[in-house]
Design a protein around this motif. Structure first.
Motif, mmCIF file in Angstrom:
data_model
loop_
_atom_site.group_PDB
_atom_site.id
_atom_site.type_symbol
_atom_site.label_atom_id
_atom_site.label_comp_id
_atom_site.label_asym_id
_atom_site.label_seq_id
_atom_site.Cartn_x
_atom_site.Cartn_y
_atom_site.Cartn_z
ATOM 1 N N GLU A 154 -37.546 -10.675 -24.433
ATOM 2 C CA GLU A 154 -38.123 -9.334 -23.702
ATOM 3 C C GLU A 154 -37.652 -8.061 -24.033
ATOM 4 O O GLU A 154 -38.448 -7.312 -24.112
ATOM 5 N N ARG A 155 -36.634 -8.077 -24.677
ATOM 6 C CA ARG A 155 -35.934 -6.891 -25.172
ATOM 7 C C ARG A 155 -36.898 -6.553 -26.408
ATOM 8 O O ARG A 155 -37.379 -5.443 -26.719
ATOM 9 N N GLU A 156 -37.366 -7.255 -27.161
ATOM 10 C CA GLU A 156 -38.318 -7.344 -28.407
ATOM 11 C C GLU A 156 -39.496 -6.812 -28.128
ATOM 12 O O GLU A 156 -39.989 -5.859 -28.431
ATOM 13 N N VAL A 157 -40.097 -7.607 -27.069
ATOM 14 C CA VAL A 157 -41.322 -7.057 -26.596
ATOM 15 C C VAL A 157 -41.497 -5.668 -26.055
ATOM 16 O O VAL A 157 -42.279 -4.781 -26.178
ATOM 17 N N SER A 158 -40.416 -5.421 -24.986
ATOM 18 C CA SER A 158 -40.245 -4.079 -24.577
ATOM 19 C C SER A 158 -40.271 -2.927 -25.612
ATOM 20 O O SER A 158 -40.922 -1.734 -25.700
ATOM 21 N N ALA A 159 -39.362 -3.268 -26.535
ATOM 22 C CA ALA A 159 -39.271 -2.286 -27.687
ATOM 23 C C ALA A 159 -40.547 -2.048 -28.635
ATOM 24 O O ALA A 159 -40.969 -0.974 -28.936
ATOM 25 N N ARG A 160 -41.081 -3.344 -28.825
ATOM 26 C CA ARG A 160 -42.311 -2.974 -29.381
ATOM 27 C C ARG A 160 -43.479 -2.227 -28.895
ATOM 28 O O ARG A 160 -44.254 -1.462 -29.410
ATOM 29 N N ASN A 161 -43.442 -2.485 -27.607
ATOM 30 C CA ASN A 161 -44.458 -2.064 -26.655
ATOM 31 C C ASN A 161 -44.316 -0.604 -26.658
ATOM 32 O O ASN A 161 -45.257 0.338 -26.761
ATOM 33 N N SER A 213 -42.440 1.237 -29.024
ATOM 34 C CA SER A 213 -42.975 1.972 -30.292
ATOM 35 C C SER A 213 -44.365 1.896 -30.508
ATOM 36 O O SER A 213 -44.916 3.104 -31.151
ATOM 37 N N GLY A 214 -45.314 1.016 -29.972
ATOM 38 C CA GLY A 214 -46.776 1.129 -30.052
ATOM 39 C C GLY A 214 -47.315 2.124 -29.325
ATOM 40 O O GLY A 214 -48.165 2.901 -29.920
ATOM 41 N N ALA A 215 -46.805 2.633 -28.289
ATOM 42 C CA ALA A 215 -47.218 3.534 -27.326
ATOM 43 C C ALA A 215 -46.984 5.053 -28.131
ATOM 44 O O ALA A 215 -48.016 5.970 -28.147
ATOM 45 N N ARG A 216 -45.859 4.998 -28.743
ATOM 46 C CA ARG A 216 -45.591 6.258 -29.497
ATOM 47 C C ARG A 216 -46.497 6.548 -30.482
ATOM 48 O O ARG A 216 -46.888 7.665 -30.844
ATOM 49 N N ALA A 234 -50.996 8.145 -20.791
ATOM 50 C CA ALA A 234 -50.834 7.147 -19.875
ATOM 51 C C ALA A 234 -51.619 6.026 -20.418
ATOM 52 O O ALA A 234 -51.280 4.983 -20.213
ATOM 53 N N ALA A 235 -52.893 6.376 -20.733
ATOM 54 C CA ALA A 235 -53.760 5.348 -21.467
ATOM 55 C C ALA A 235 -53.047 4.652 -22.388
ATOM 56 O O ALA A 235 -53.051 3.227 -22.877
ATOM 57 N N ALA A 236 -52.561 5.536 -23.398
ATOM 58 C CA ALA A 236 -52.055 5.049 -24.731
ATOM 59 C C ALA A 236 -50.702 4.099 -24.397
ATOM 60 O O ALA A 236 -50.479 3.036 -24.870
ATOM 61 N N ARG A 237 -50.010 4.485 -23.226
ATOM 62 C CA ARG A 237 -48.896 3.608 -22.700
ATOM 63 C C ARG A 237 -49.175 2.378 -22.245
ATOM 64 O O ARG A 237 -48.440 1.400 -22.289
ATOM 65 N N HIS A 238 -50.551 2.241 -21.655
ATOM 66 C CA HIS A 238 -51.041 1.028 -21.277
ATOM 67 C C HIS A 238 -51.701 0.064 -22.200
ATOM 68 O O HIS A 238 -52.112 -1.019 -21.935
ATOM 69 N N GLY A 239 -51.664 0.603 -23.574
ATOM 70 C CA GLY A 239 -51.995 -0.039 -24.617
ATOM 71 C C GLY A 239 -53.265 -0.012 -25.163
ATOM 72 O O GLY A 239 -53.818 -0.665 -26.108
#
Length: 246
Positions: free
Chosen positions: A33-40, A42-45, A109-114
Motif C-alpha cells: 500500500e505504501r508503494e502504490v500510494s507513493a506511485r500515485n 508521483s504520477g499526479a505530480r 483535481a482530475a490529474a490527482r484522480h489519474g
C-alpha cells in the motif's frame, strides 16, 4: 521490482507488525500500500506538470465567499465523476471572478484522480490545431487529444476567430463529444458566441454539443483584482454581467 518505497517501509512496518501482531498478509498489504500510494502521488505530480497550467491553483485556495452560489456544484465536480461520464463544465462570468482559477483547480483535481489533462487558451488551441491542419495531421492530432481525459479551454470570447479557426475549434469540440470532457471559460454568455466564431450556425452547433452533457456555472461580481483599489468595475464588466444575468 523497481519499488524503492518497499525497501524504505519494510523494516519500519516489520517492527510495527510484530508489536501489533499482524498476520503476514496484513504486513504484505501494508508494505504494498505504501508503494502504490507513493506511485500515485508521483504520477499526479507528473500529470500536473505536463498539463501546462499557467499557475498551480487548488479549490482550497478559491474564495467561495465571493461566489457562494456555486460552492456545492464545484464540490460535486471535484470528485471527478463528470470525467467518467464525459461531461463538460462551462464557467461563464465577467473578467476577474475566478473562472481560470476554478478551471485550473478542476484540472489539478482530475490529474490527482489519474486523468491526463491539457490546459491552453482558446487562441492557443486554435494555433495548435491550425499547425496540425497545415501539416496534414489534423485527424491524428484530434485522435491523440481524445486520449486526454480532460482538455481545458480558457478565455473563449476574448478574441474573435476567423472562419477557418472557428471550424477547427468546432472539430475539437465535435471530436470529444460524448467521448471525453472539456472545461471551458468565457466572459460572454452563449448568446455572444456567434460574434466570436463569426458564424451563428457554427456557434449554435458547437454550443449544442458542449451543453448537451454539461454543468454550466455562472460567476458574478466585480474583478477580485480590483478589490481594495477604489474601482467598482471595468468598462467591459457591466454589459457582460448584465447579459449573463438575463
Amino acid at each position: 521490482m523497481k519499488a524503492p518505497r518497499i525497501t524504505e517501509a519494510a523494516t519500519r512496518l516489520a517492527d510495527q507488525a510484530r508489536d501489533a501482531g499482524w498476520t503476514h498478509e496484513d504486513y504484505l498489504a501494508a508494505v504494498l500500500e505504501r508503494e502504490v500510494s507513493a506511485r500515485n502521488s508521483s504520477g499526479a505530480r507528473l500529470r500536473i506538470r505536463a498539463a501546462g497550467f499557467p499557475a498551480p491553483k487548488t479549490l482550497e485556495d478559491f474564495d467561495f465567499d465571493a461566489q457562494p452560489t456555486i460552492r456545492q456544484q464545484v464540490a460535486a465536480l471535484a470528485s471527478g465523476g463528470f470525467l467518467t461520464e464525459a461531461r463538460n463544465v462551462v464557467l461563464l462570468g465577467p473578467p476577474g471572478t475566478g473562472k481560470t482559477h476554478l478551471a485550473t483547480a478542476l484540472g489539478v483535481a482530475a490529474a490527482r484522480h489519474g486523468h491526463r489533462v491539457l490546459f491552453a487558451t482558446a487562441t492557443d488551441w486554435v494555433t495548435r490545431l491550425t499547425d496540425a491542419h497545415r501539416a496534414g495531421k489534423l485527424p491524428q492530432e484530434l485522435t491523440r487529444l481524445r486520449r486526454y481525459g480532460l482538455i481545458i479551454v480558457d478565455e473563449v470570447g476574448y478574441l474573435p476567430f476567423e472562419q477557418d479557426a472557428a471550424n477547427l475549434f468546432f472539430q475539437l469540440v465535435s471530436s470529444r463529444y460524448e467521448h471525453a470532457s472539456l472545461v471551458l471559460t468565457s466572459n460572454l454568455p452563449f448568446s455572444g458566441w456567434g460574434g466570436v466564431f463569426g458564424d451563428q450556425a457554427v456557434a449554435a452547433a458547437m454550443i449544442d454539443r458542449i451543453v448537451h452533457h454539461a454543468d454550466v456555472l455562472t460567476l458574478k461580481g466585480a474583478s477580485y483584482r480590483l478589490r481594495g483599489r477604489g474601482i467598482d468595475s471595468l468598462p467591459s464588466i457591466r454589459t457582460t454581467a448584465g447579459e449573463n444575468e438575463s
